[in-house]
Design a protein around this motif. Structure first.
Motif, PDB file in Angstrom:
ATOM      1  N   ASN A   1      -8.532  -1.999  -9.877  1.00  0.00           N
ATOM      2  CA  ASN A   1      -9.647  -2.796  -9.511  1.00  0.00           C
ATOM      3  C   ASN A   1      -9.401  -4.017 -10.102  1.00  0.00           C
TER       4      ASN A   1
ATOM      5  N   ALA B   1     -15.460  -9.053  -6.927  1.00  0.00           N
ATOM      6  CA  ALA B   1     -15.693  -8.198  -8.107  1.00  0.00           C
ATOM      7  C   ALA B   1     -16.651  -7.264  -7.990  1.00  0.00           C
TER       8      ALA B   1
ATOM      9  N   THR C   1     -15.053  -3.906  -6.585  1.00  0.00           N
ATOM     10  CA  THR C   1     -14.040  -3.117  -7.481  1.00  0.00           C
ATOM     11  C   THR C   1     -14.875  -2.676  -8.802  1.00  0.00           C
ATOM     12  N   LEU C   2     -16.279  -3.015  -8.855  1.00  0.00           N
ATOM     13  CA  LEU C   2     -16.949  -2.298  -9.621  1.00  0.00           C
ATOM     14  C   LEU C   2     -17.602  -1.156  -9.293  1.00  0.00           C
ATOM     15  N   THR C   3     -17.495  -0.792  -7.894  1.00  0.00           N
ATOM     16  CA  THR C   3     -17.931   0.486  -7.302  1.00  0.00           C
ATOM     17  C   THR C   3     -16.826   1.325  -7.667  1.00  0.00           C
TER      18      THR C   3
ATOM     19  N   ASP D   1      -9.156   1.984 -13.002  1.00  0.00           N
ATOM     20  CA  ASP D   1      -8.837   0.854 -13.808  1.00  0.00           C
ATOM     21  C   ASP D   1      -7.111   1.034 -13.983  1.00  0.00           C
TER      22      ASP D   1
END
Length: 276
Positions: A143, A187, A190-192, A219
């Motif tokens: 991510n 961003a 990638t938070l999902t 991660d």
């Protein structure tokens, strides 16, 4: 007997008058005769551009044009029918046999051109099934806002009407001009846990299909080190703890940017502090 060839100016005006005068003889004055000739323009016919249509469409609209004639007639080399065969704009309702063959030639001919010959023009109707679309398997990325290459396979040569899209808020580099592209993540993507990428392909008259794949974000692997107090001369065994990964494939130890050890598991390093 003579042959007269009309000039471009005669053709434009649409008529010309010819005079025939006899030679003067001793006992007679010259005799003059006149004939008026009407010139008709050759018909101009245009059946329009070739069309690609989905086999599931109920019919296809054709829009031709004609000049220098009073009417037209649509005909087909297939087995379908026209709803208004004597109009320049008509609908062609293709048959099951047309669908099976996949290609039909339609002809638009001029009618009512007086003494001129009829002219005609052909248009090709290609009938396609729903296009096959393939994007392959799901992908997995760390991510860290990766650039994701995408490549679609479309099993038809009769369309370039496709669209890349995603459930995320990133963007595609080539703006739907190629079946190979690069998706720029954000961003927020990638938070999902994942986003879904689609490729939609469209053939005329609503022949649409699509495929998608999921991109999963996780991660990246990390190593955690712990402070190890020691006296000069002690032997120190440093152990790194892997985080976000079950095991480490390879590792490298550095001291002041100098590689001092590398290998595979276990992630440990033995150091003798003899002069520090």
């Amino acid at each position: 007997e003579t042959v007269y060839t009309p000039s471009n100016s005669d053709k434009k005006v649409g008529k010309v008058s010819l005079l025939l005068t006899s030679n003067k003889e001793k006992c007679h004055q010259p005799i003059t005769g006149k004939v008026d000739i009407s010139i008709r323009q050759t018909p101009i016919i245009n059946a329009g551009k070739d069309i690609i249509s989905c086999k599931d469409a109920p019919a296809v609209i054709f829009n031709g044009s004609v000049e220098n004639a009073t009417g037209v007639l649509w005909t087909t080399k297939g087995t379908g029918t026209f709803d208004t065969p004597n109009n320049t704009k008509t609908r062609y309702i293709f048959s099951e046999e047309d669908k099976k063959v996949g290609k039909v030639t339609l002809t638009l001919s001029s009618v009512g051109q007086e003494m001129c010959n009829s002219v005609s023009d052909d248009v090709i109707l290609n009938l396609m099934g729903v296009p096959d679309v393939n994007l392959g398997e799901n992908l997995f990325y760390c991510n860290e806002k990766p650039l994701i290459p995408v490549k679609g396979e479309v099993e038809t040569l009769f369309t370039n009407d496709w669209e890349w899209s995603s459930s995320g808020n990133g963007y595609f580099k080539n703006n739907n001009t190629s079946l190979e592209d690069i998706y720029h993540t954000t961003a927020g993507d990638t938070l999902t846990d994942s986003i879904r990428i689609f490729l939609t392909v469209n053939i005329n008259s609503g022949c649409v299909n699509y495929d998608f794949f999921d991109v999963y974000f996780f991660d990246g692997p990390k190593l955690k080190l712990y402070d190890e107090p020691a006296c000069i001369g002690d032997t120190i065994i440093l152990n790194a703890q892997p985080i976000n990964v079950d095991k480490i494939g390879t590792y490298k130890w550095f001291k002041n940017d100098t590689l001092i050890q590398e290998g595979t598991e276990p992630v440990s390093y033995t150091h003798l502090r003899a002069h520090e």
